[in-house]
Design a protein around this motif. Structure first.
Motif, PDB file in Angstrom:
ATOM      1  N   MET A   1       0.817  -1.216   0.000  1.00 33.20           N
ATOM      2  CA  MET A   1       0.000   0.000   0.000  1.00 33.20           C
ATOM      3  C   MET A   1       0.854   1.270   0.000  1.00 33.20           C
ATOM      4  SD  MET A   1      -3.127  -1.169   2.529  1.00 33.20           S
ATOM      5  CE  MET A   1      -3.837   0.481   2.605  1.00 33.20           C
ATOM      6  N   CYS A   2       2.114   1.142   0.367  1.00 35.76           N
ATOM      7  CA  CYS A   2       3.033   2.290   0.312  1.00 35.76           C
ATOM      8  C   CYS A   2       3.686   2.430  -1.061  1.00 35.76           C
ATOM      9  CB  CYS A   2       4.132   2.153   1.374  1.00 35.76           C
ATOM     10  SG  CYS A   2       3.559   2.346   3.069  1.00 35.76           S
ATOM     11  N   GLY A   3       3.540   1.434  -1.893  1.00 37.01           N
ATOM     12  CA  GLY A   3       4.209   1.444  -3.184  1.00 37.01           C
ATOM     13  C   GLY A   3       3.471   2.243  -4.235  1.00 37.01           C
ATOM     14  N   SER A   4       4.163   2.538  -5.324  1.00 36.18           N
ATOM     15  CA  SER A   4       3.591   3.385  -6.369  1.00 36.18           C
ATOM     16  C   SER A   4       2.420   2.730  -7.083  1.00 36.18           C
ATOM     17  CB  SER A   4       4.670   3.778  -7.379  1.00 36.18           C
ATOM     18  OG  SER A   4       5.246   2.621  -7.974  1.00 36.18           O
ATOM     19  N   THR A   5       2.411   1.399  -7.191  1.00 37.66           N
ATOM     20  CA  THR A   5       1.294   0.707  -7.856  1.00 37.66           C
ATOM     21  C   THR A   5      -0.020   1.013  -7.163  1.00 37.66           C
ATOM     22  OG1 THR A   5       2.734  -1.106  -8.561  1.00 37.66           O
ATOM     23  CG2 THR A   5       0.371  -1.540  -8.537  1.00 37.66           C
ATOM     24  N   PHE A   6      -0.013   0.947  -5.833  1.00 38.73           N
ATOM     25  CA  PHE A   6      -1.211   1.264  -5.060  1.00 38.73           C
ATOM     26  C   PHE A   6      -1.506   2.765  -5.094  1.00 38.73           C
ATOM     27  CE2 PHE A   6      -3.627   2.464  -1.363  1.00 38.73           C
ATOM     28  CZ  PHE A   6      -4.519   1.422  -1.167  1.00 38.73           C
ATOM     29  N   MET A   7      -0.482   3.583  -4.817  1.00 39.86           N
ATOM     30  CA  MET A   7      -0.701   5.018  -4.670  1.00 39.86           C
ATOM     31  C   MET A   7      -1.118   5.694  -5.969  1.00 39.86           C
ATOM     32  SD  MET A   7      -0.431   5.347  -1.496  1.00 39.86           S
ATOM     33  CE  MET A   7      -0.647   7.128  -1.391  1.00 39.86           C
ATOM     34  N   ASP A   8      -0.704   5.154  -7.120  1.00 40.58           N
ATOM     35  CA  ASP A   8      -1.124   5.732  -8.399  1.00 40.58           C
ATOM     36  C   ASP A   8      -2.642   5.741  -8.512  1.00 40.58           C
ATOM     37  OD1 ASP A   8       1.419   6.243  -9.214  1.00 40.58           O
ATOM     38  OD2 ASP A   8       1.598   4.505 -10.542  1.00 40.58           O
ATOM     39  N   VAL A   9      -3.269   4.706  -7.996  1.00 40.90           N
ATOM     40  CA  VAL A   9      -4.737   4.621  -8.023  1.00 40.90           C
ATOM     41  C   VAL A   9      -5.343   5.425  -6.885  1.00 40.90           C
ATOM     42  CG1 VAL A   9      -6.725   3.059  -7.865  1.00 40.90           C
ATOM     43  CG2 VAL A   9      -4.665   2.359  -9.115  1.00 40.90           C
ATOM     44  N   TRP A  10      -4.748   5.280  -5.710  1.00 36.99           N
ATOM     45  CA  TRP A  10      -5.344   5.843  -4.505  1.00 36.99           C
ATOM     46  C   TRP A  10      -5.391   7.375  -4.524  1.00 36.99           C
ATOM     47  CZ3 TRP A  10      -8.563   3.742  -1.519  1.00 36.99           C
ATOM     48  CH2 TRP A  10      -8.865   4.283  -0.267  1.00 36.99           C
ATOM     49  N   CYS A  11      -4.322   8.006  -4.972  1.00 38.92           N
ATOM     50  CA  CYS A  11      -4.254   9.469  -4.948  1.00 38.92           C
ATOM     51  C   CYS A  11      -5.313  10.110  -5.849  1.00 38.92           C
ATOM     52  CB  CYS A  11      -2.872   9.960  -5.360  1.00 38.92           C
ATOM     53  SG  CYS A  11      -1.576   9.505  -4.197  1.00 38.92           S
ATOM     54  N   GLN A  12      -5.713   9.396  -6.903  1.00 38.40           N
ATOM     55  CA  GLN A  12      -6.725   9.942  -7.803  1.00 38.40           C
ATOM     56  C   GLN A  12      -8.052  10.136  -7.089  1.00 38.40           C
ATOM     57  OE1 GLN A  12      -7.160   7.769 -11.453  1.00 38.40           O
ATOM     58  NE2 GLN A  12      -4.958   7.488 -11.704  1.00 38.40           N
ATOM     59  N   SER A  13      -8.307   9.320  -6.077  1.00 35.38           N
ATOM     60  CA  SER A  13      -9.578   9.415  -5.368  1.00 35.38           C
ATOM     61  C   SER A  13      -9.487  10.285  -4.126  1.00 35.38           C
ATOM     62  CB  SER A  13     -10.032   8.007  -4.957  1.00 35.38           C
ATOM     63  OG  SER A  13     -11.136   8.054  -4.069  1.00 35.38           O
ATOM     64  N   SER A  14      -8.416  10.098  -3.354  1.00 35.93           N
ATOM     65  CA  SER A  14      -8.340  10.746  -2.042  1.00 35.93           C
ATOM     66  C   SER A  14      -7.789  12.162  -2.073  1.00 35.93           C
ATOM     67  CB  SER A  14      -7.471   9.898  -1.109  1.00 35.93           C
ATOM     68  OG  SER A  14      -6.128   9.906  -1.543  1.00 35.93           O
ATOM     69  N   GLY A  15      -6.899  12.448  -3.055  1.00 36.04           N
ATOM     70  CA  GLY A  15      -6.215  13.735  -3.017  1.00 36.04           C
ATOM     71  C   GLY A  15      -5.089  13.760  -2.009  1.00 36.04           C
ATOM     72  N   ASP A  16      -4.884  12.652  -1.294  1.00 37.45           N
ATOM     73  CA  ASP A  16      -3.745  12.553  -0.376  1.00 37.45           C
ATOM     74  C   ASP A  16      -2.453  12.478  -1.178  1.00 37.45           C
ATOM     75  OD1 ASP A  16      -5.269  12.442   1.997  1.00 37.45           O
ATOM     76  OD2 ASP A  16      -5.628  10.304   1.727  1.00 37.45           O
ATOM     77  N   VAL A  17      -1.360  12.919  -0.588  1.00 35.48           N
ATOM     78  CA  VAL A  17      -0.069  12.788  -1.264  1.00 35.48           C
ATOM     79  C   VAL A  17       0.779  11.767  -0.516  1.00 35.48           C
ATOM     80  CG1 VAL A  17      -0.091  15.093  -2.261  1.00 35.48           C
ATOM     81  CG2 VAL A  17       0.904  14.764  -0.003  1.00 35.48           C
ATOM     82  N   PRO A  18       1.543  10.963  -1.241  1.00 40.63           N
ATOM     83  CA  PRO A  18       2.350   9.915  -0.610  1.00 40.63           C
ATOM     84  C   PRO A  18       3.456  10.490   0.269  1.00 40.63           C
ATOM     85  CG  PRO A  18       2.070   9.499  -2.961  1.00 40.63           C
ATOM     86  CD  PRO A  18       1.611  10.906  -2.711  1.00 40.63           C
ATOM     87  N   ALA A  19       3.744   9.779   1.343  1.00 36.68           N
ATOM     88  CA  ALA A  19       4.830  10.194   2.234  1.00 36.68           C
ATOM     89  C   ALA A  19       6.191   9.934   1.621  1.00 36.68           C
ATOM     90  CB  ALA A  19       4.710   9.461   3.566  1.00 36.68           C
ATOM     91  N   HIS A  20       6.273   8.943   0.730  1.00 38.68           N
ATOM     92  CA  HIS A  20       7.566   8.545   0.170  1.00 38.68           C
ATOM     93  C   HIS A  20       7.857   9.253  -1.148  1.00 38.68           C
ATOM     94  CE1 HIS A  20       6.517   5.005   2.758  1.00 38.68           C
ATOM     95  NE2 HIS A  20       7.772   5.195   3.112  1.00 38.68           N
ATOM     96  N   LEU A  21       9.136   9.514  -1.372  1.00 38.29           N
ATOM     97  CA  LEU A  21       9.578  10.075  -2.642  1.00 38.29           C
ATOM     98  C   LEU A  21       9.524   8.997  -3.726  1.00 38.29           C
ATOM     99  CD1 LEU A  21      12.642  12.147  -1.394  1.00 38.29           C
ATOM    100  CD2 LEU A  21      10.376  13.005  -2.024  1.00 38.29           C
ATOM    101  N   GLY A  22       9.702   9.436  -4.983  1.00 42.50           N
ATOM    102  CA  GLY A  22       9.582   8.507  -6.093  1.00 42.50           C
ATOM    103  C   GLY A  22       8.129   8.429  -6.536  1.00 42.50           C
ATOM    104  N   GLY A  23       7.836   7.626  -7.541  1.00 41.90           N
ATOM    105  CA  GLY A  23       6.464   7.416  -7.978  1.00 41.90           C
ATOM    106  C   GLY A  23       5.728   8.711  -8.262  1.00 41.90           C
ATOM    107  N   PHE A  24       4.740   9.001  -7.428  1.00 42.53           N
ATOM    108  CA  PHE A  24       3.903  10.199  -7.555  1.00 42.53           C
ATOM    109  C   PHE A  24       4.741  11.461  -7.675  1.00 42.53           C
ATOM    110  CE2 PHE A  24       2.120  13.858  -5.367  1.00 42.53           C
ATOM    111  CZ  PHE A  24       0.881  14.007  -5.941  1.00 42.53           C
ATOM    112  N   TRP A  25       5.729  11.626  -6.769  1.00 43.49           N
ATOM    113  CA  TRP A  25       6.510  12.861  -6.741  1.00 43.49           C
ATOM    114  C   TRP A  25       7.423  12.966  -7.964  1.00 43.49           C
ATOM    115  CZ3 TRP A  25       5.056  16.673  -3.810  1.00 43.49           C
ATOM    116  CH2 TRP A  25       4.354  16.413  -2.641  1.00 43.49           C
ATOM    117  N   SER A  26       7.905  11.845  -8.465  1.00 41.88           N
ATOM    118  CA  SER A  26       8.743  11.875  -9.668  1.00 41.88           C
ATOM    119  C   SER A  26       7.931  12.291 -10.895  1.00 41.88           C
ATOM    120  CB  SER A  26       9.379  10.500  -9.912  1.00 41.88           C
ATOM    121  OG  SER A  26      10.256  10.167  -8.860  1.00 41.88           O
TER     122      SER A  26
END
Length: 420
Positions: free
Chosen positions: A314-339
Motif C-alpha cells: 500500500m506504500c508502493g507506487s502501484t497502489f498510490m497511483d490509483v489511490w491518490c486519484q480518489s483521495s487527493g492525499d499525497v504519498p509520504a515517500h519520494l519517487g512514484g507520484f513525486w517523480s
C-alpha cells in the motif's frame, strides 16, 4: 481451502461511494500474489475512527492493518496496541524528516509512513489575478491588509462570488479547528512542543502563544466572521468555498488541488480556479502544521507478517497511483507520484510547505490533549466573536485550558519525556 482474512481499516481524506472499488483495484497485484488471502476493508470517517478503534481493542477484535494518524502513534504505542515494524522491512526516503519521526516512538518504528498533509491557504485565483501578487500575501501584515479590503467590499447579506468574504474559518470545538489555526500560533512563536516536553504549567496561556492569538482576533474582526458563519461544519465550509464562492481563502488541506492535478476528470471539482499558498510568515517566520498517517499492524494480530506485506504494498507506487486519484492525499515517500507530478508549480509549493511543516509533539497523551486544546481554542474564538477582548476573557479561558492540561499530565500514566 479456507482463506486467511486480513481486516484493514482506513480513513481517507475523502470518503465516497467509489472508495471500496478503488481500494480493490489498487490491491489487485497483492491479491494476485496472495490468492489465499481475503481482504476485509472497513472505511471510517476521521470523526469517529478513534472511538471505533478503541472499542475494537477493548473487545479484543482490532483490525490487522490500520491507518494511524500521526498524532495517535504515541498513545497507541503506550497502550501496547501496535506491533513494531520488523527489522529489515524496507525504509524508503520520505518527503521530509519529520515524517519519519512521526512513526517512531522511543526510537522504534511503529508504522510505515503512508500519506502526508499540511495546513495552508487555498485561494481563489480569480480573486487574486490582477489585484495582488502571491508575495504580497506572504506575511501577516500583507495578508491581513488584503483581507481587510475584501471584508470592506464583501456582500455580507447573501453569497456573492464576485464579492466574497475573506476567509472561511470554523470555530467549532473540533480537532480540525486546531489543525487549521495552530499554524498561525506557530508562526507567531508558539512553542508547543517545548512546553509539553518541559512540563511547563503554561501552554495555551504561555507568552509565546500571545502573538498568534492576537492575530487571529484581528483576522476574525476584518473577516467579519459572526456566530452563524463560525458554526459552519468543515465540510459545508469547504463546499461554500469550492462550489458557492463564498470565501476568497480557505484554510486547510489542499486535497482538491492535488486530486484535480492528477485526475482532471474528478467528479468533485471547484467551480473556481484555485491555488495553494503557504501560511503567511509571522514574527517567528514561516511554519505550518504537518500531519499524515502511517500503516500499523495490531500487536494482537495473528497474521502480522502478512499484514506487513500488505502495508508495504500500500506504500508502493502501484497502489498510490490509483489511490491518490480518489483521495487527493499525497504519498509520504519520494519517487512514484513525486517523480511524475512533482515539477508542477502547485505541487512544488505544497512540497515546500511540507518540508517546512512541524508535526504535533509525539506525546503519549496527545489524543486527549488535542481535544482539550481544540475545545479551548474554540472557546476563545467564540469569546472574541461575542465581542470580548482577548485580555478581557480570552486569556482567562487559555489559563483554564492549561489547568486541565496539567490535570491530564498528572494522571496515573507513566511519565514519558518527549522531544520538543
Amino acid at each position: 481451502m479456507a482463506k486467511d482474512t486480513l481486516k484493514v481499516w482506513i480513513m481517507p481524506t475523502q470518503v465516497g461511494s467509489r472508495t471500496g472499488k478503488l481500494f480493490t483495484r489498487a490491491v489487485a497485484a497483492f491479491r494476485k500474489a496472495h490468492p489465499a488471502v481475503n481482504l476485509e476493508l472497513r472505511v471510517l470517517p476521521w470523526s469517529n475512527a478513534w472511538a471505533e478503534l478503541m472499542r475494537a481493542y477493548k473487545r479484543g477484535d482490532p483490525p490487522d492493518l490500520v491507518q494511524v494518524g500521526s498524532t495517535w502513534m504515541g498513545t497507541l504505542t503506550h497502550l501496547g496496541h501496535l506491533a513494531p515494524v520488523p527489522d529489515g522491512l524496507e525504509s524508503r526516503a520520505t518527503v521530509a524528516p519529520w515524517i519519519d519521526e512521526c512513526v517512531q516512538v522511543n526510537g522504534k518504528r511503529m508504522a510505515l509512513p503512508w500519506v502526508v498533509e499540511c495546513s495552508g491557504l487555498i485561494a481563489r485565483s480569480d480573486i487574486l489575478d490582477g489585484v495582488v501578487r502571491e508575495s504580497d500575501l506572504s506575511t501577516w501584515e500583507g495578508f491581513l491588509s488584503f483581507c481587510r479590503v475584501l471584508g470592506e467590499n464583501a456582500n455580507k447579506q447573501e453569497i456573492d462570488p464576485r464579492r466574497p468574504l475573506p476567509v472561511g474559518i470554523t470555530c467549532r470545538p473540533e480537532p480540525v479547528t486546531l489543525h487549521n489555526l495552530a499554524p498561525w500560533l506557530l508562526t507567531g512563536g508558539w512553542k508547543l512542543g517545548e512546553l509539553l516536553a518541559s512540563e511547563s504549567p503554561l501552554v495555551l496561556s504561555h507568552p509565546s502563544a500571545r502573538a498568534g492569538l492576537e492575530y487571529l482576533s484581528e483576522l476574525l474582526r476584518v473577516n467579519r466572521t459572526d456566530e452563524d458563519s463560525g458554526a459552519i461544519q468543515p465540510y459545508r465550509l469547504a463546499m461554500d468555498f469550492y462550489q458557492e464562492g463564498r470565501f476568497a481563502f480557505l484554510i486547510g488541506n489542499p486535497w482538491m488541488i492535488v486530486r484535480n492535478l492528477i485526475d482532471p476528470t474528478a467528479s468533485v471539482e471547484s467551480r473556481w480556479p484555485v491555488t495553494f499558498l503557504p501560511i503567511p510568515a509571522g514574527p517567528a517566520g514561516s511554519a505550518t502544521r504537518g500531519g499524515g498517517s502511517g500503516l500499523a499492524v495490531s500487536a494482537k494480530s495473528p497474521r502480522q507478517e502478512l499484514a506487513w506485506k500488505l502495508a508495504r504494498h500500500m506504500c508502493g507506487s502501484t497502489f498510490m497511483d490509483v489511490w491518490c486519484q480518489s483521495s487527493g492525499d499525497v504519498p509520504a515517500h519520494l519517487g512514484g507520484f513525486w517523480s511524475r507530478h512533482g515539477d508542477h508549480p502547485e505541487l512544488q509549493k505544497i512540497r515546500h510547505a511540507l518540508e517546512a511543516a512541524r508535526n504535533y509533539p509525539p506525546h503519549p497523551m496527545w489524543a486527549t490533549l488535542e481535544r482539550v486544546l481544540a475545545r479551548g481554542l474554540s472557546d476563545i474564538l467564540w469569546s472574541l466573536l461575542a465581542g470580548d477582548s482577548l485580555d478581557e476573557n480570552g486569556m482567562a479561558i487559555a489559563s483554564t485550558v492549561d489547568e486541565e492540561i496539567q490535570s491530564i499530565l498528572q494522571t496515573g500514566w507513566d511519565r514519558v519525556k518527549v522531544k520538543p
